[in-house]
Design a protein around this motif. Structure first.
Motif, mmCIF file in Angstrom:
data_model
loop_
_atom_site.group_PDB
_atom_site.id
_atom_site.type_symbol
_atom_site.label_atom_id
_atom_site.label_comp_id
_atom_site.label_asym_id
_atom_site.label_seq_id
_atom_site.Cartn_x
_atom_site.Cartn_y
_atom_site.Cartn_z
ATOM 1 N N ARG A 288 55.233 10.316 -0.577
ATOM 2 C CA ARG A 288 55.793 11.325 -1.471
ATOM 3 C C ARG A 288 54.724 11.981 -2.343
ATOM 4 N NH1 ARG A 288 58.849 7.839 -6.148
ATOM 5 N NH2 ARG A 288 57.102 6.490 -6.584
ATOM 6 N N ARG A 289 53.515 11.428 -2.346
ATOM 7 C CA ARG A 289 52.457 11.981 -3.199
ATOM 8 C C ARG A 289 51.567 13.008 -2.509
ATOM 9 N NH1 ARG A 289 50.561 6.477 -6.181
ATOM 10 N NH2 ARG A 289 52.443 6.199 -7.402
ATOM 11 N N CYS A 290 51.467 12.929 -1.191
ATOM 12 C CA CYS A 290 50.557 13.822 -0.461
ATOM 13 C C CYS A 290 51.291 15.057 0.032
ATOM 14 C CB CYS A 290 49.938 13.087 0.731
ATOM 15 S SG CYS A 290 48.838 11.743 0.233
ATOM 16 N N ASN A 291 50.717 16.228 -0.238
ATOM 17 C CA ASN A 291 51.332 17.488 0.188
ATOM 18 C C ASN A 291 51.382 17.623 1.704
ATOM 19 O OD1 ASN A 291 51.805 18.348 -2.421
ATOM 20 N ND2 ASN A 291 49.816 19.374 -2.576
ATOM 21 N N GLU A 292 50.358 17.172 2.389
ATOM 22 C CA GLU A 292 50.279 17.292 3.847
ATOM 23 C C GLU A 292 50.558 15.948 4.528
ATOM 24 O OE1 GLU A 292 49.838 20.249 5.330
ATOM 25 O OE2 GLU A 292 49.818 21.135 3.320
ATOM 26 N N ALA A 293 51.396 15.149 3.911
ATOM 27 C CA ALA A 293 51.673 13.811 4.443
ATOM 28 C C ALA A 293 52.298 13.881 5.833
ATOM 29 C CB ALA A 293 52.607 13.062 3.505
ATOM 30 N N ARG A 294 51.956 12.895 6.646
ATOM 31 C CA ARG A 294 52.570 12.791 7.966
ATOM 32 C C ARG A 294 53.533 11.610 7.959
ATOM 33 N NH1 ARG A 294 49.007 8.723 11.227
ATOM 34 N NH2 ARG A 294 50.820 8.710 12.518
ATOM 35 N N MET A 295 54.441 11.601 8.912
ATOM 36 C CA MET A 295 55.364 10.483 9.042
ATOM 37 C C MET A 295 54.569 9.252 9.499
ATOM 38 S SD MET A 295 58.506 11.058 8.277
ATOM 39 C CE MET A 295 59.651 12.382 7.984
ATOM 40 N N GLU A 296 54.720 8.162 8.767
ATOM 41 C CA GLU A 296 53.969 6.936 9.045
ATOM 42 C C GLU A 296 54.868 5.894 9.708
ATOM 43 O OE1 GLU A 296 50.842 7.012 8.633
ATOM 44 O OE2 GLU A 296 50.509 8.560 7.114
ATOM 45 N N ASP A 297 54.288 5.119 10.609
ATOM 46 C CA ASP A 297 55.014 4.039 11.277
ATOM 47 C C ASP A 297 55.277 2.900 10.298
ATOM 48 O OD1 ASP A 297 55.102 5.126 13.889
ATOM 49 O OD2 ASP A 297 53.038 4.471 14.252
ATOM 50 N N PRO A 298 56.442 2.277 10.396
ATOM 51 C CA PRO A 298 56.728 1.113 9.554
ATOM 52 C C PRO A 298 56.034 -0.132 10.087
ATOM 53 C CG PRO A 298 58.575 1.541 11.000
ATOM 54 C CD PRO A 298 57.581 2.650 11.230
ATOM 55 N N ASN A 299 55.694 -1.035 9.179
ATOM 56 C CA ASN A 299 55.152 -2.345 9.541
ATOM 57 C C ASN A 299 56.171 -3.395 9.115
ATOM 58 O OD1 ASN A 299 52.516 -1.613 10.570
ATOM 59 N ND2 ASN A 299 52.086 -0.954 8.485
ATOM 60 N N PHE A 300 56.777 -4.037 10.102
ATOM 61 C CA PHE A 300 57.786 -5.057 9.843
ATOM 62 C C PHE A 300 57.140 -6.432 9.814
ATOM 63 C CE2 PHE A 300 60.095 -1.613 11.888
ATOM 64 C CZ PHE A 300 61.236 -1.515 11.120
ATOM 65 N N ALA A 301 57.589 -7.274 8.900
ATOM 66 C CA ALA A 301 57.167 -8.665 8.898
ATOM 67 C C ALA A 301 57.694 -9.323 10.174
ATOM 68 C CB ALA A 301 57.719 -9.388 7.672
ATOM 69 N N VAL A 302 56.956 -10.284 10.693
ATOM 70 C CA VAL A 302 57.364 -10.982 11.916
ATOM 71 C C VAL A 302 58.774 -11.548 11.764
ATOM 72 C CG1 VAL A 302 56.857 -12.953 13.419
ATOM 73 C CG2 VAL A 302 54.999 -11.488 12.616
ATOM 74 N N ILE B 297 71.965 0.251 16.584
ATOM 75 C CA ILE B 297 71.195 0.719 15.433
ATOM 76 C C ILE B 297 71.260 -0.346 14.360
ATOM 77 C CG2 ILE B 297 70.979 2.475 13.626
ATOM 78 C CD1 ILE B 297 72.356 4.453 15.527
ATOM 79 N N SER B 298 70.112 -0.688 13.803
ATOM 80 C CA SER B 298 70.060 -1.672 12.733
ATOM 81 C C SER B 298 68.992 -1.243 11.733
ATOM 82 C CB SER B 298 69.737 -3.063 13.302
ATOM 83 O OG SER B 298 69.923 -4.058 12.317
ATOM 84 N N GLY B 299 68.847 -2.005 10.683
ATOM 85 C CA GLY B 299 67.851 -1.692 9.671
ATOM 86 C C GLY B 299 67.241 -2.948 9.106
ATOM 87 N N SER B 300 66.109 -2.791 8.462
ATOM 88 C CA SER B 300 65.400 -3.931 7.900
ATOM 89 C C SER B 300 64.410 -3.443 6.843
ATOM 90 C CB SER B 300 64.654 -4.665 9.019
ATOM 91 O OG SER B 300 64.053 -5.843 8.539
ATOM 92 N N PHE B 301 63.795 -4.385 6.158
ATOM 93 C CA PHE B 301 62.708 -4.083 5.230
ATOM 94 C C PHE B 301 61.435 -3.819 6.033
ATOM 95 C CE2 PHE B 301 65.392 -6.895 2.650
ATOM 96 C CZ PHE B 301 65.555 -6.113 1.528
ATOM 97 N N ALA B 302 60.611 -2.912 5.535
ATOM 98 C CA ALA B 302 59.311 -2.668 6.159
ATOM 99 C C ALA B 302 58.360 -2.083 5.124
ATOM 100 C CB ALA B 302 59.449 -1.726 7.347
ATOM 101 N N ARG B 303 57.099 -2.154 5.456
ATOM 102 C CA ARG B 303 56.038 -1.591 4.618
ATOM 103 C C ARG B 303 55.444 -0.375 5.312
ATOM 104 N NH1 ARG B 303 54.873 -4.961 0.574
ATOM 105 N NH2 ARG B 303 55.506 -7.125 0.781
ATOM 106 N N PHE B 304 54.938 0.532 4.489
ATOM 107 C CA PHE B 304 54.295 1.745 4.993
ATOM 108 C C PHE B 304 52.964 1.915 4.274
ATOM 109 C CE2 PHE B 304 58.786 2.417 5.626
ATOM 110 C CZ PHE B 304 58.866 3.069 6.847
ATOM 111 N N ARG B 305 52.032 2.636 4.908
ATOM 112 C CA ARG B 305 50.765 3.004 4.277
ATOM 113 C C ARG B 305 50.435 4.425 4.681
ATOM 114 N NH1 ARG B 305 47.515 0.745 1.250
ATOM 115 N NH2 ARG B 305 48.158 -1.362 1.763
#
Length: 162
Positions: free
Chosen positions: A91-105, A43-51
């Motif tokens: 956190r803003r959308c009431n019906e938000a779904r879990m979004e996949d992370p986008n990691f930098a190469v 298990i590890s972690g990193s920075f990522a972007r979401f939309r």
């Protein structure tokens, strides 16, 4: 597209793994701490972007958790890696779904380098010590980590849990 980035990085970083062939697949069904017999977990972690797929709002997270399960079939000289990238929701959308992370190469490369070290230690009994190459991040992260929007927190593996 995402799986191709992981596979490409793995091909580059695993070229010296005892002439065995390794493959990686994204598998959202992986449960942390529940790997099959003869499989290892990292298990590890990193920075990522979401939309957000609803409102199109974007955000970054300082520590997105990734779980790898890996196994070497020595007889076939093939290794299998299953990867789960933990999601977050808007956190803003009431019906938000879990979004996949986008990691930098660059961050995928760091995660794969760390994984290959674990593979070398676990599957090939190599003594490598510890290497702490940091993840790469450009930008600014504001605000607290919100556990209710973090799939890794809900699974009990997030190091940023409040």
């Amino acid at each position: 597209m995402a799986s191709m980035l992981w596979e490409s990085s793995l091909r580059e970083k695993s070229s010296d793994l005892h002439e065995d062939t390794w493959h990686i697949t994204i598998d959202d069904s992986i449960e942390p701490h529940r790997q099959a017999r003869d499989w290892y977990q990292y298990i590890s972690g990193s920075f990522a972007r979401f939309r957000c797929s609803l409102c199109k709002r974007g955000w970054v997270s300082k520590r997105v958790q990734v779980v790898f399960h890996f196994n070497l079939n020595a007889a076939k000289r093939e290794g299998t890696i299953k990867l789960r990238r933990f999601k977050q929701k808007c956190r803003r959308c009431n019906e938000a779904r879990m979004e996949d992370p986008n990691f930098a190469v660059e961050n995928i490369d760091v995660l794969i380098e760390r994984l290959v070290e674990k593979i070398r230690m676990r599957c090939y009994s190599e003594n490598l010590g510890e290497n702490n190459r940091p993840s790469v991040f450009s930008g600014r992260v504001n605000g607290p980590h919100e556990s209710q929007h973090c799939e890794a927190c809900q699974s009990g593996i997030c190091s940023q849990a409040n």
